[in-house]
Design an enzyme around this catalytic site. Structure first.
Site, PDB file in Angstrom:
ATOM      1  N   GLY A  13      41.995 -12.350 -15.281  1.00 18.15           N
ATOM      2  CA  GLY A  13      41.582 -11.867 -16.609  1.00 18.15           C
ATOM      3  C   GLY A  13      42.439 -10.659 -16.999  1.00 18.15           C
ATOM      4  N   VAL A  72      56.357  -0.286 -13.311  1.00 18.01           N
ATOM      5  CA  VAL A  72      57.038  -0.989 -12.205  1.00 18.01           C
ATOM      6  C   VAL A  72      58.511  -1.197 -12.563  1.00 18.01           C
ATOM      7  CG1 VAL A  72      57.186  -3.213 -10.978  1.00 18.01           C
ATOM      8  CG2 VAL A  72      54.952  -2.128 -11.329  1.00 18.01           C
ATOM      9  N   GLY A 117      40.639 -11.671  -7.076  1.00 17.35           N
ATOM     10  CA  GLY A 117      41.055 -13.073  -6.898  1.00 17.35           C
ATOM     11  C   GLY A 117      42.566 -13.184  -6.739  1.00 17.35           C
ATOM     12  N   ILE A 122      38.670  -5.073 -16.392  1.00 17.03           N
ATOM     13  CA  ILE A 122      37.753  -4.170 -17.122  1.00 17.03           C
ATOM     14  C   ILE A 122      36.456  -3.974 -16.347  1.00 17.03           C
ATOM     15  CG2 ILE A 122      38.684  -4.784 -19.402  1.00 17.03           C
ATOM     16  CD1 ILE A 122      36.104  -6.487 -19.801  1.00 17.03           C
ATOM     17  N   ASP A 123      36.198  -4.835 -15.336  1.00 18.43           N
ATOM     18  CA  ASP A 123      34.909  -4.795 -14.621  1.00 18.43           C
ATOM     19  C   ASP A 123      34.739  -3.588 -13.712  1.00 18.43           C
ATOM     20  OD1 ASP A 123      34.934  -8.413 -14.066  1.00 18.43           O
ATOM     21  OD2 ASP A 123      34.667  -7.188 -15.869  1.00 18.43           O
ATOM     22  N   ASP A 171      35.254  -3.344 -10.572  1.00 15.60           N
ATOM     23  CA  ASP A 171      34.427  -3.787  -9.427  1.00 15.60           C
ATOM     24  C   ASP A 171      35.239  -3.972  -8.149  1.00 15.60           C
ATOM     25  OD1 ASP A 171      34.366  -7.391 -10.157  1.00 15.60           O
ATOM     26  OD2 ASP A 171      35.960  -5.881 -10.240  1.00 15.60           O
ATOM     27  N   MET A 227      30.459  -7.142 -21.154  1.00 13.53           N
ATOM     28  CA  MET A 227      31.046  -7.882 -20.049  1.00 13.53           C
ATOM     29  C   MET A 227      30.861  -7.139 -18.719  1.00 13.53           C
ATOM     30  SD  MET A 227      34.574  -9.608 -21.291  1.00 13.53           S
ATOM     31  CE  MET A 227      34.558 -11.281 -21.930  1.00 13.53           C
ATOM     32  N   LYS A 234      10.538   6.235 -32.745  1.00  6.87           N
ATOM     33  CA  LYS A 234      11.858   5.565 -32.900  1.00  6.87           C
ATOM     34  C   LYS A 234      11.654   4.302 -33.728  1.00  6.87           C
ATOM     35  CE  LYS A 234      14.455   6.952 -28.786  1.00  6.87           C
ATOM     36  NZ  LYS A 234      15.870   7.165 -29.185  1.00  6.87           N
ATOM     37  N   GLU A 265      26.278  -8.714 -18.829  1.00  7.92           N
ATOM     38  CA  GLU A 265      26.253 -10.198 -18.907  1.00  7.92           C
ATOM     39  C   GLU A 265      25.749 -10.808 -17.583  1.00  7.92           C
ATOM     40  OE1 GLU A 265      30.045 -12.064 -19.313  1.00  7.92           O
ATOM     41  OE2 GLU A 265      31.026 -10.679 -17.958  1.00  7.92           O
ATOM     42  N   ARG A 310      38.261  -6.900 -23.836  1.00  9.09           N
ATOM     43  CA  ARG A 310      39.450  -7.128 -23.010  1.00  9.09           C
ATOM     44  C   ARG A 310      40.734  -6.711 -23.728  1.00  9.09           C
ATOM     45  NH1 ARG A 310      38.356 -11.782 -19.615  1.00  9.09           N
ATOM     46  NH2 ARG A 310      40.466 -12.538 -19.958  1.00  9.09           N
TER      47      ARG A 310
HETATM   48  O1  F6P Z   1      36.753 -10.189 -15.115  1.00  3.62           O
HETATM   49  C1  F6P Z   1      36.961  -9.775 -16.426  1.00  3.62           C
HETATM   50  C2  F6P Z   1      36.088 -10.578 -17.349  1.00  3.62           C
HETATM   51  O2  F6P Z   1      36.294 -10.124 -18.655  1.00  3.62           O
HETATM   52  C3  F6P Z   1      34.616 -10.501 -17.025  1.00  3.62           C
HETATM   53  O3  F6P Z   1      34.017  -9.292 -17.445  1.00  3.62           O
HETATM   54  C4  F6P Z   1      34.116 -11.719 -17.779  1.00  3.62           C
HETATM   55  O4  F6P Z   1      32.888 -12.202 -17.276  1.00  3.62           O
HETATM   56  C5  F6P Z   1      35.234 -12.724 -17.494  1.00  3.62           C
HETATM   57  O5  F6P Z   1      36.427 -11.959 -17.289  1.00  3.62           O
HETATM   58  C6  F6P Z   1      35.475 -13.693 -18.614  1.00  3.62           C
HETATM   59  O6  F6P Z   1      36.443 -14.614 -18.132  1.00  3.62           O
HETATM   60  P1  F6P Z   1      37.288 -15.518 -19.191  1.00  3.62           P
HETATM   61  O7  F6P Z   1      38.284 -14.632 -19.821  1.00  3.62           O
HETATM   62  O8  F6P Z   1      37.908 -16.565 -18.302  1.00  3.62           O
HETATM   63  O9  F6P Z   1      36.303 -16.059 -20.173  1.00  3.62           O
END
Ligand code: F6P
Length: 328
Positions: A14, A26, A107, A130-131, A133, A173, A217, A226, A261
């Site tokens: 991604g 680079v 990955g 962007i995650d 993680d 996301m 509120k 998600e 993204r």
């Molecule tokens: O890993 C980045 C990400 O944007 C996740 O946050 C999201 O669930 C996934 O990729 C979406 O994947 P695709 O771009 O294949 O729909």
């Protein structure tokens, strides 16, 4: 020092804002060290097909501020096969490529490690997703930019929620982690934040929304990761549940999706990308391989890829505590 004369760079998985800044770093570091640099298009797919292009310091003019990746990205099924990796190895051999830098997520690093074990091609990974993680770095490229995109969108949603006295569920996301939701929810002043790492529970959600209403509120924002699994309900089912059990709100849903993204990378991501690109090339020249660059306590570090691909970054409990206090 290794005898590295030609380095390839690719983006994989991604995409995320900051990838172009990393490519630029680079390429420019290779130029600075008088090393030939080659761009590989479309990640491992392009490596298998030999979709290569020589790159010099001028090839990366005016891209530091661009979202996306000029080298394009892909998720290659063929590279998961031995045959595919053999083809990729042949292509690198034809082009006399000694090593490569892969800009991507866990990955992509898993694939590079398998490739290295089979064909002994040195590589360094730069964490870009962007995650946020990936174990071994406080920040991955694109996370900061995605947060700013998300809070800008949530601020806009808050305007219309306030005008119409509505409750909005805003999905962000993050795949199966809640870092984007927690940070953007806190930054945007969301009334509640639902993340997969914490079982918030539907009763507690209703109680919290009732309390917000009782405090006067007239509109509320609930940011939902998600990957959140509040009683297995997706964001639309959460809307229905609240409409049914707490009919005091007019409820709407907004899924931010892939806009998180894209966009011009933040200054933070540009600087981080530039620092990681230098570290990656210098590490290859020093004879290092199978490492991922990272930033820890503002120092650029190297983490063994075997550790990076196994770990996941833990959710920040202190942020959860702050968020709970902020909903007072
Ligand atoms: O890993 C980045 C990400 O944007 C996740 O946050 C999201 O669930 C996934 O990729 C979406 O994947 P695709 O771009 O294949 O729909």
């Amino acid at each position: 020092m290794a005898n590295i004369k030609k380095i390839a760079v690719l983006t994989s998985g991604g995409d995320s804002p900051g990838m172009n800044a990393a490519i630029r770093s680079v390429v420019r570091t290779c130029a600075y060290l008088r090393i030939v640099c080659v761009g590989i298009y479309r990640g491992y797919e392009g490596m298998i097909e030999g979709d290569f292009e020589p790159m010099n310091a001028r090839s990366v003019n005016n891209i530091i501020n661009k979202g996306g990746t000029i080298l394009k990205s892909a998720r290659s099924k063929e590279f998961r096969t031995k045959k595919g990796r053999e083809k990729a190895f042949e292509q690198l051999g034809f082009s006399l490529i000694d090593a490569f830098v892969v800009i991507g997520g866990d990955g992509s690093f898993t694939g590079a490690l398998k490739f290295n074990k089979e064909f002994d091609v040195p590589f360094i990974g730069i964490p870009a997703t962007i995650d946020n993680d990936i174990y071994g770095t406080r920040y991955t490229l694109g996370f900061d930019t995605a947060l700013n995109t998300a809070i800008e969108a949530i601020d806009k949603i808050r305007d219309t929620a306030s005008s119409h006295r509505r409750l909005f569920f805003v999905e962000v996301m993050g795949r199966d982690v809640g870092h984007i939701a927690l940070h953007s929810g806190l930054g945007a002043g969301a009334e509640e934040i639902l993340i997969p790492e914490e079982e918030f529970g539907l009763e507690r959600l209703l109680k919290s929304l009732k309390r917000s209403k009782a405090r006067g509120k007239t509109s509320s924002i609930v940011v939902v990761a998600e990957g959140d699994k509040t009683k297995g309900k997706n964001v639309y089912e959460l809307k229905e549940y609240v409409e049914k059990n707490l009919p005091i709100y007019d409820v709407r849903v907004c899924v931010l999706g892939h806009m998180q993204r894209g966009g011009a990378p933040s200054c933070f991501d540009r600087v981080l990308a530039s620092r990681m690109g230098v570290k990656a090339v210098e590490s290859l020249v020093e004879g290092k391989t199978n490492f991922m660059t990272g930033i820890i306590d503002n120092q650029i570090t190297l983490t063994p890829i075997s550790e990076a691909i196994k770990g996941k970054t833990k959710i920040d409990k202190e942020l959860i505590r702050v968020s709970d206090i902020m909903t007072t």
